[in-house]
Scaffold this motif. Structure first.
Motif, PDB file in Angstrom:
ATOM      1  N   THR A   1      16.138  23.320  83.445  1.00  0.00           N
ATOM      2  CA  THR A   1      15.936  24.434  82.526  1.00  0.00           C
ATOM      3  C   THR A   1      14.921  25.414  83.087  1.00  0.00           C
ATOM      4  O   THR A   1      13.987  25.016  83.821  1.00  0.00           O
ATOM      5  CB  THR A   1      15.452  23.933  81.154  1.00  0.00           C
ATOM      6  N   TYR A   2      15.116  26.712  82.736  1.00  0.00           N
ATOM      7  CA  TYR A   2      14.206  27.774  83.149  1.00  0.00           C
ATOM      8  C   TYR A   2      13.797  28.541  81.904  1.00  0.00           C
ATOM      9  O   TYR A   2      14.645  28.905  81.075  1.00  0.00           O
ATOM     10  CB  TYR A   2      14.903  28.707  84.159  1.00  0.00           C
TER      11      TYR A   2
ATOM     12  N   ILE B   1      17.606  29.674  80.693  1.00  0.00           N
ATOM     13  CA  ILE B   1      18.796  29.244  81.439  1.00  0.00           C
ATOM     14  C   ILE B   1      18.742  27.729  81.634  1.00  0.00           C
ATOM     15  O   ILE B   1      17.687  27.158  81.913  1.00  0.00           O
ATOM     16  CB  ILE B   1      18.883  29.945  82.811  1.00  0.00           C
ATOM     17  N   THR B   2      19.883  27.091  81.536  1.00  0.00           N
ATOM     18  CA  THR B   2      20.043  25.671  81.858  1.00  0.00           C
ATOM     19  C   THR B   2      21.121  25.528  82.928  1.00  0.00           C
ATOM     20  O   THR B   2      22.226  26.076  82.765  1.00  0.00           O
ATOM     21  CB  THR B   2      20.446  24.851  80.627  1.00  0.00           C
TER      22      THR B   2
ATOM     23  N   LEU C   1      23.368  30.490  79.600  1.00  0.00           N
ATOM     24  CA  LEU C   1      22.378  31.511  79.254  1.00  0.00           C
ATOM     25  C   LEU C   1      22.112  31.420  77.762  1.00  0.00           C
ATOM     26  O   LEU C   1      23.023  31.597  76.940  1.00  0.00           O
ATOM     27  CB  LEU C   1      22.908  32.896  79.627  1.00  0.00           C
ATOM     28  N   HIS C   2      20.865  31.150  77.418  1.00  0.00           N
ATOM     29  CA  HIS C   2      20.505  30.913  76.014  1.00  0.00           C
ATOM     30  C   HIS C   2      20.150  32.218  75.308  1.00  0.00           C
ATOM     31  O   HIS C   2      19.410  33.060  75.845  1.00  0.00           O
ATOM     32  CB  HIS C   2      19.323  29.949  75.924  1.00  0.00           C
ATOM     33  N   ALA C   3      20.656  32.363  74.102  1.00  0.00           N
ATOM     34  CA  ALA C   3      20.283  33.511  73.267  1.00  0.00           C
ATOM     35  C   ALA C   3      18.875  33.295  72.710  1.00  0.00           C
ATOM     36  O   ALA C   3      18.425  32.157  72.523  1.00  0.00           O
ATOM     37  CB  ALA C   3      21.286  33.675  72.128  1.00  0.00           C
ATOM     38  N   GLY C   4      18.185  34.420  72.456  1.00  0.00           N
ATOM     39  CA  GLY C   4      16.855  34.325  71.866  1.00  0.00           C
ATOM     40  C   GLY C   4      15.782  33.873  72.833  1.00  0.00           C
ATOM     41  O   GLY C   4      14.753  33.327  72.423  1.00  0.00           O
ATOM     42  N   SER C   5      16.034  34.084  74.148  1.00  0.00           N
ATOM     43  CA  SER C   5      15.032  33.668  75.147  1.00  0.00           C
ATOM     44  C   SER C   5      13.855  34.622  75.214  1.00  0.00           C
ATOM     45  O   SER C   5      12.811  34.277  75.790  1.00  0.00           O
ATOM     46  CB  SER C   5      15.684  33.561  76.528  1.00  0.00           C
ATOM     47  N   GLY C   6      14.016  35.817  74.634  1.00  0.00           N
ATOM     48  CA  GLY C   6      12.907  36.773  74.617  1.00  0.00           C
ATOM     49  C   GLY C   6      12.757  37.568  75.887  1.00  0.00           C
ATOM     50  O   GLY C   6      11.709  38.191  76.107  1.00  0.00           O
TER      51      GLY C   6
ATOM     52  N   ARG D   1      15.325  40.618  83.691  1.00  0.00           N
ATOM     53  CA  ARG D   1      14.552  39.395  83.908  1.00  0.00           C
ATOM     54  C   ARG D   1      15.470  38.176  83.903  1.00  0.00           C
ATOM     55  O   ARG D   1      15.273  37.234  84.683  1.00  0.00           O
ATOM     56  CB  ARG D   1      13.494  39.258  82.829  1.00  0.00           C
ATOM     57  N   LEU D   2      16.503  38.207  83.064  1.00  0.00           N
ATOM     58  CA  LEU D   2      17.437  37.088  83.025  1.00  0.00           C
ATOM     59  C   LEU D   2      18.158  36.920  84.360  1.00  0.00           C
ATOM     60  O   LEU D   2      18.353  35.803  84.838  1.00  0.00           O
ATOM     61  CB  LEU D   2      18.451  37.321  81.900  1.00  0.00           C
ATOM     62  N   LEU D   3      18.531  38.026  85.002  1.00  0.00           N
ATOM     63  CA  LEU D   3      19.183  37.956  86.313  1.00  0.00           C
ATOM     64  C   LEU D   3      18.230  37.405  87.375  1.00  0.00           C
ATOM     65  O   LEU D   3      18.647  36.697  88.294  1.00  0.00           O
ATOM     66  CB  LEU D   3      19.694  39.335  86.714  1.00  0.00           C
TER      67      LEU D   3
END
Length: 356
Positions: A301-302, A311-312, A325-330, A335-337
């Motif tokens: 997990t990240y 992310i998992t 890709l998890h929703a609500g990661s803030g 940044r997600l990429l």
């Protein structure tokens, strides 16, 4: 006749000279006759007799036999396949002390044990015990000592007896590796003892437990052994846990993968001229491989903002990598990429990425 047989034999075997008594007035006889030797003490005579009687008795019983040593051309002598020593792994370096000793002593002093062979036009004998002596004499004949002869004693033995003779000699040799002996035992178990380990242990006067461990080490596959710098590095005590680990079918694939990795590293080290990985390090890595593989395949997990999971890595195999890709990661898309990039790079470094 009251004299004992031993006294009679003593008289026959005595080395004392027989003197001729001279007739009165015959001075020539007295002058030509040497003075009588002093009588041998009874104690000495008995000791000599006992020694000779013992030697004669040993010869008569077959305990002592006349031994004939032959001087042979080593090219006409093959090595028996039932011997534990790996002939192809012998070298000038491994036989150096023996070669120097043969040169210093002017030839081979301790004879090898050979037996005659039939049906082989290229060879007359085969070596049962004395493989290093055969290799060393062959090397010397090819390197400035063409007159060197292979000294051998001919024995008449069946294969099982030949195996026991060779095994007795190899037990005293530190340069015969545990792996060589283990594989030799495994072959002999099949060839000579009908796969009955108890019978083999009894014939060789070995502990059943120790023999069982040797046979287990013999089962280590060649693909794993290739990870070691030399077969001589595979010793019984550290290799036995590795052989046991390979019995676990779930652990075997990871051990084989790590063995292939180490084998490549050993080849690269040899090419660079750097020291090979030691046996202890190789065994430690092979034993740890299943656990490391399990840790690598566990979900990773990240985190995003405020400790939330972004992310998992759900799986990574030859078919591809699965990320969630998890929703609500803030975090925003940019940044997600970046986190996706970090996850993929971590997988590459651990050997589980898309480029494997």
């Amino acid at each position: 006749m009251a004299r004992k047989q031993s006294d009679y034999l003593a008289a026959l075997l005595a080395d004392e000279a027989v003197q001729t008594k001279a007739e009165p007035g015959d001075s020539s006889v007295m002058e030509d006759t040497p003075p009588p030797a002093p009588p041998r003490p009874d104690r000495m005579r008995g000791t000599t007799l006992l020694g000779r009687e013992s030697a004669l008795a040993r010869v008569a019983s077959g305990e002592v036999r006349q031994v004939t040593q032959l001087l042979l051309d080593p090219a006409r002598v093959r090595v028996w396949k039932g011997n534990a020593r790996s002939y192809e792994h012998l070298s000038e370096e491994s036989c150096g002390e023996l070669i120097d000793s043969i040169i210093a002593e002017g030839g081979q002093k301790v004879p090898a044990m050979v037996r005659r062979v039939d049906g082989d036009p290229d060879h007359e004998f085969e070596v049962i015990a004395g493989t290093r002596r055969h290799w060393s004499i062959s090397w010397l004949r090819a390197n400035s000592y063409p007159e060197m002869q292979f000294v051998a004693q001919v024995v008449v033995l069946d294969d099982e007896a030949a195996f026991r003779l060779a095994d007795l000699e190899n037990r005293a040799r530190k340069d015969v590796s545990d792996l060589e002996r283990a594989r030799n035992y495994a072959q002999a178990l099949h060839d000579h003892y009908g796969n009955h380990m108890s019978r083999m242990a009894e014939r060789l006067k070995l502990s059943k437990g120790w023999l069982s461990k040797m046979l287990k080490v013999a089962s280590i596959p060649d693909a794993v052994l290739a990870a070691f710098a030399s077969p001589a590095d595979v010793q019984l005590k550290p290799a036995y846990p590795l052989a046991q680990a390979l019995d676990d079918r779930s652990a075997t694939p990871a051990i084989l993968r790590e063995a292939r990795t180490i084998t490549r590293q050993q080849e690269e080290r040899r090419a660079r001229g750097t020291p090979a990985l030691g046996a202890n390090e190789v065994i430690a890595r092979l034993l740890a491989a299943p656990k490391v593989a399990e840790e690598r395949t566990a979900p990773r997990t990240y985190e995003g903002a405020h400790g939330r999971t972004a992310i998992t890595v759900q799986s990574s195999n030859r078919q591809g990598v699965t990320l969630r890709l998890h929703a609500g990661s803030g975090v925003d898309t940019r940044r997600l990429l970046e986190i996706v990039h970090d996850a993929l790079m971590d997988l590459e470094e651990s050997g589980l990425g898309l480029q494997r």
